[in-house]
Design a protein around this motif. Structure first.
Motif, PDB file in Angstrom:
ATOM      1  N   GLY A 334      83.612  12.970  50.197  1.00 19.15           N
ATOM      2  CA  GLY A 334      83.589  13.444  48.823  1.00 19.15           C
ATOM      3  C   GLY A 334      82.261  13.290  48.106  1.00 19.15           C
ATOM      4  N   LYS A 335      81.161  13.084  48.859  1.00 18.37           N
ATOM      5  CA  LYS A 335      79.853  12.930  48.212  1.00 18.37           C
ATOM      6  C   LYS A 335      79.463  14.188  47.447  1.00 18.37           C
ATOM      7  N   SER A 336      79.601  15.342  48.094  1.00 19.07           N
ATOM      8  CA  SER A 336      79.210  16.605  47.452  1.00 19.07           C
ATOM      9  C   SER A 336      80.076  16.894  46.236  1.00 19.07           C
ATOM     10  N   THR A 337      81.358  16.605  46.333  1.00 22.16           N
ATOM     11  CA  THR A 337      82.252  16.789  45.182  1.00 22.16           C
ATOM     12  C   THR A 337      81.802  15.929  44.011  1.00 22.16           C
ATOM     13  N   TYR A 338      81.457  14.690  44.308  1.00 20.22           N
ATOM     14  CA  TYR A 338      81.003  13.750  43.276  1.00 20.22           C
ATOM     15  C   TYR A 338      79.746  14.264  42.586  1.00 20.22           C
ATOM     16  N   LEU A 339      78.800  14.780  43.373  1.00 20.56           N
ATOM     17  CA  LEU A 339      77.564  15.323  42.807  1.00 20.56           C
ATOM     18  C   LEU A 339      77.849  16.538  41.929  1.00 20.56           C
TER      19      LEU A 339
END
Length: 594
Positions: A334-339
């Motif tokens: 979920g790194k990209s979602t968080y960004l």
């Protein structure tokens, strides 16, 4: 898309306006707060929202109608649609003028209900006109005296003919006399042949039939000319009058466009209020500093497209001790979602919308720079990595201290060491360049970058947690402070359906590499097939100074080692070289290599 989530507009002007706001968000705190204050009033007054939305449903695309009017391309149906739209203006003003809606005073103070334009269309255009403006029947007869007379002529045609027929019967004592119309001969007076002796002299024979004669007189001929010309004149007059009406409306185009903008403005803010209620959004606090605090923020698009509960996460950035967040964690965590949710929330706040979070404090950003995803531009000769570097260069050359920079996987399109070096240098530049030092979110699989925190006090390490049990992992999608030590790429490959044999082999190779069990070629020692092949290839290119298998060149090599090159003249050196070549030739002839 974000637009699909926040667009609940009822009018075409509102739908265009919300797109424009997304493309060009505000950077002025006062204007942002003005929008937010109206959203708040609409959010708190459900009845007002419903009444306004009901009225907005009846509003056509005023801007496009105005454009067609200006170009002379509008038809009568356009004006009817405009009239029905304008009728809602006084009603909208009445709702907005209530004391409890004081926040919209900057809209209502110069409100123009365009009553004169409504009345013009009301008294000039028929209620259900045809599409064509050249075939008549679009202008009300009462609008123009000449047109009214022409309408009277065409509509009262049968009445006049009936009265004319009765008068001829009485004057000439011909009871079976008839007045009719034929497309070929026009109007006529029909008399049976047995009564033809009663026909007066001023009747002119027009047609003879078996049982009757048809005549015309000057009075009927005059009426015929008048009727036939009246229809054409009526069409021509209606067209000219219609164009005059368009010209009158177009002369007030500025007023019309201004009100269309106001309607679009209100419609957009109403949409924000509806979406805020539906999706549990909160009003953001807009600040002038470089802080960014999102408590339990959510991705506005993803949360509406998944069945399970979206996992909310918080973020805090400032220009003191949390200027940059380096985010590590496994693939799919979920790194990209968080960004991206961080960027979208900031964008939503600066267009005047409520945001998906429990609490939001947003220091205004001048631009949101992103470097996400992997794409190429091959038709221009640009590889995936070149596109990535172009985007990175754009950020580094144009970002300011007020910018928000979102970087997702910088340096992954080249070799590991190249990519890590570029990523590390970019991070340092963003942290140290006096023109930058902007709020930055940097997601990466280069775990070495987390060591930057020890060098710079304004860096914070974040990781996306996972739960690992035996050979499986569970994504929690929870972001916390800390750093990850691996990316679980093989687990993701397994989840994606990569063949089991491939996954098992990858796990073995990874274990060898992580344990440092590699040979001098950098390859896992377990793969002896590759090592043997490399050694075999090297053996086929044996150097004169490699250790010979049978030591047949031992004397020659020893002689070369003992040779004092500095004491030789050029001619002596050439002679020695010729001698060495001869000895080598003799050795090869004794036992040639296979």
């Amino acid at each position: 898309s974000l637009l699909s989530v926040i667009d609940r507009c009822r009018t075409p002007m509102g739908k265009r306006n919300i797109r424009e706001w997304i493309i060009r968000p505000l950077i002025d705190r006062e204007n942002i707060n003005r929008r937010l204050s109206i959203v708040t009033f609409f959010f708190n007054d459900v009845n007002l929202r419903r009444e306004l939305f009901t009225l907005f449903k009846n509003i056509a695309d005023i801007e496009r109608i105005s454009g067609r009017i200006s170009l002379g391309n509008a038809n009568a149906k356009d004006l009817i649609a405009l009239r029905e739209s304008l009728k809602t203006f006084p009603l909208i003003l009445e709702l907005l003028s209530q004391e409890k809606v004081g926040e919209v005073s900057h809209i209502t103070d110069d409100w123009d209900s365009l009553i004169d334009m409504t009345e013009l269309i009301e008294r000039s255009i028929v209620d259900n006109p045809p599409f064509s403006i050249r075939e008549g029947n679009i202008i009300q007869g009462s609008y123009n005296e000449e047109l009214e007379e022409l309408y009277s002529l065409t509509k009262d045609n049968q009445t006049w003919l009936r009265n004319f027929e009765n008068r001829l019967k009485e004057e000439n004592n011909i009871t079976n006399l008839k007045v009719g119309y034929n497309k070929v001969y026009g109007f006529y007076i029909e008399v049976t042949k047995k009564n033809s002796h009663l026909v007066p002299e001023n009747f002119i024979r027009r047609q003879s039939l078996v049982n009757c004669e048809r005549f015309i007189n000057d009075e009927l001929k005059g009426y015929e000319d008048k009727i036939l010309n009246a229809e054409e004149r009526k069409k021509e007059l209606e067209f000219n009058l219609f164009m005059e009406i368009l010209s009158k409306i177009d002369s007030n185009r500025g007023r019309l466009i201004l009100m269309a903008k106001k309607i679009g403005y209100l419609d957009t803010l109403l949409s924000f209020a509806v979406v805020a209620e539906e999706n549990r959004y909160v009003e953001p606090v807009i600040k002038e500093n470089n802080e960014l605090l999102l408590e339990e923020g959510r991705h506005p698009v993803i949360e509406g497209n998944i069945e399970e509960m979206f996992v909310a996460n918080s973020i805090e950035l400032n220009d003191i001790d949390r200027r940059m967040a380096i985010i590590t964690g496994p693939n799919m965590a979920g790194k990209s979602t968080y960004l991206r949710q961080t960027g979208l929330i900031v964008l939503m706040a600066q267009i005047g919308s409520y945001v998906p979070a429990k609490r939001a404090e947003v220091g205004i950003v001048d631009r949101i720079f992103t470097r996400v995803g992997a794409q190429d531009n091959l038709y221009r000769g640009q590889s995936t990595f070149m596109v990535e570097m172009n985007e990175a260069a754009n950020i580094l050359n144009n970002a300011t201290k007020k910018s928000l920079v979102i970087l997702d996987e910088i340096g992954r399109g080249t070799s590991t060491f190249d990519g890590l070096s570029i990523a590390w240098s970019i991070v340092e530049h963003l942290l140290t360049d006096k023109n930058l030092k902007c709020r930055t979110l940097f997601a990466t699989h280069y775990h070495e970058l987390t060591n930057i925190q020890a060098l710079y006090k304004d860096v914070v390490n974040l990781l996306v947690k996972v739960e690992e049990y035996q050979d499986t992992i569970t994504f929690s999608h929870v972001v916390a402070e800390g750093k990850a030590d691996k990316s679980y790429g093989i687990h993701v490959a397994k989840l994606a359906g990569v063949p089991k044999a491939v996954v098992n082999r990858a796990e073995i190779i990874l274990e060898e590499i992580e344990n440092g069990n590699v040979d001098r070629y950098g390859l896992p020692k377990i793969d002896m097939r590759v090592v043997k092949k490399i050694k075999k290839n090297e053996a086929l290119q044996t150097s004169l100074f490699d250790k010979p298998k049978k030591n047949k060149y031992k004397e020659i090599i020893q002689g070369l080692k003992e040779l004092d090159i500095n004491s030789l003249t050029p001619l002596e050196a050439l002679n020695q070289l010729q001698m060495i070549k001869g000895k080598i030739r003799d050795k090869e002839e004794e036992s040639p290599e296979p």
